[in-house]
Scaffold this motif. Structure first.
Motif, PDB file in Angstrom:
ATOM      1  N   SER A 189       0.815  -1.214   0.000  1.00 28.02           N
ATOM      2  CA  SER A 189       0.000   0.000   0.000  1.00 28.02           C
ATOM      3  C   SER A 189       0.850   1.266   0.000  1.00 28.02           C
ATOM      4  O   SER A 189       0.395   2.332  -0.411  1.00 28.02           O
ATOM      5  N   SER A 194      -1.241   0.140  -4.136  1.00 31.60           N
ATOM      6  CA  SER A 194      -2.309  -0.843  -3.981  1.00 31.60           C
ATOM      7  C   SER A 194      -2.944  -0.666  -2.606  1.00 31.60           C
ATOM      8  O   SER A 194      -2.495   0.139  -1.789  1.00 31.60           O
ATOM      9  N   SER A 195      -3.993  -1.432  -2.362  1.00 29.17           N
ATOM     10  CA  SER A 195      -4.668  -1.369  -1.069  1.00 29.17           C
ATOM     11  C   SER A 195      -4.187  -2.453  -0.117  1.00 29.17           C
ATOM     12  O   SER A 195      -4.710  -2.583   0.992  1.00 29.17           O
ATOM     13  N   GLU A 196      -3.177  -3.230  -0.522  1.00 37.71           N
ATOM     14  CA  GLU A 196      -2.660  -4.324   0.291  1.00 37.71           C
ATOM     15  C   GLU A 196      -1.850  -3.774   1.461  1.00 37.71           C
ATOM     16  O   GLU A 196      -0.786  -3.183   1.275  1.00 37.71           O
ATOM     17  N   ALA A 197      -2.365  -3.986   2.684  1.00 41.33           N
ATOM     18  CA  ALA A 197      -1.714  -3.437   3.873  1.00 41.33           C
ATOM     19  C   ALA A 197      -0.830  -4.449   4.593  1.00 41.33           C
ATOM     20  O   ALA A 197      -0.132  -4.092   5.546  1.00 41.33           O
TER      21      ALA A 197
END
Length: 251
Positions: A189, A194-197
């Motif tokens: 993120s 991206s939205s990957e945390a």
């Protein structure tokens, strides 16, 4: 105002890099001088410096004003940065010298115009281009830190990272169970838009079962590399160009 707000100027001793703000010992001072010379010559720029020295010596009795001005613009940041960085234990990275590299290129191009022979001028230009292009393929042995971000050789890393993270998901290996090092410890993120945390864990060879290593990492010590070679097995390896990424599993 900066000091009043942040409490420091130049460097922050409480930051992750604060340990590099110490004064250099005599040995480290000599090492810093060697590192500066190395950074200036690295990745094919040695040819440009040789050209500048040879042509300046050749026209030493009559140096055009424009060349003198470019020489001053080159020497001011070179001597200023060098006289500051050499006294501290900070890592001396290639990016610190970007201004020097720019003016080195300008000076080299201007000096080439003084070469009367067209054939010689184009031959020297071709040699310079070949040397600079070859610099993107200068790979040092594993235990020698390399400025990957200063060369296009690092470009395959990003796709390899994505492929390796996908492999972890396919094998149902939790990301936090995998130790790794900078620049691979930040969540996608923050690095991949991206939205990957989720994120991998900072390496700890004493407690973790998996270690993710790439030759673009400079943070693994020689002892850690020896331990990976003797006490761990390669679970998965991905390669592209001159970059590789290995997932190690404890034996």
């Amino acid at each position: 105002m900066h000091y009043a707000h942040f409490g420091w100027i130049g460097f922050n001793r409480s930051s992750d890099w604060g340990t590099y703000a110490a004064l250099a010992s005599p040995y480290e001072l000599a090492r810093n001088i060697g590192l500066i010379i190395w950074r200036l010559l690295d990745f094919g720029r040695v040819t440009l410096w040789l050209l500048v020295l040879v042509l300046l010596w050749h026209m030493r009795k009559r140096v055009p004003v424009g060349i003198k001005e470019l020489l001053i613009l080159l020497l001011v940041p070179l001597l200023t940065l060098g006289s500051i960085l050499v006294w501290f234990t900070n890592p001396i990275a290639h990016r610190y010298w970007l201004v020097v590299y720019v003016f080195l290129g300008f000076l080299s191009a201007r000096l080439l115009l003084e070469v009367k022979s067209t054939a010689l001028r184009w031959s020297v230009l071709a040699l310079m281009v070949v040397s600079l292009v070859s610099g993107h393929f200068w790979i040092y042995p594993q235990r020698i830190a390399k400025g990957w971000d200063a060369t296009m050789a690092h470009l395959p890393y990003y796709q390899l990272r994505k492929d390796m993270l996908l492999y972890l998901d396919q094998q149902q290996i939790p990301w936090q169970a995998v130790g790794t090092d900078f620049p691979n410890v930040a969540p996608p993120s923050k690095t991949d838009l991206s939205s990957e945390a989720r994120m991998l864990a900072p390496k700890d060879l004493a407690t973790q079962s998996y270690i993710l290593y790439s030759n673009v990492f400079n943070g693994f010590t020689d002892q850690e590399l020896d331990a990976l070679a003797s006490n761990w097995t390669v679970e998965k390896e991905l390669r592209k160009g001159q970059v590789y990424m290995r997932l190690y599993k404890r034996k």
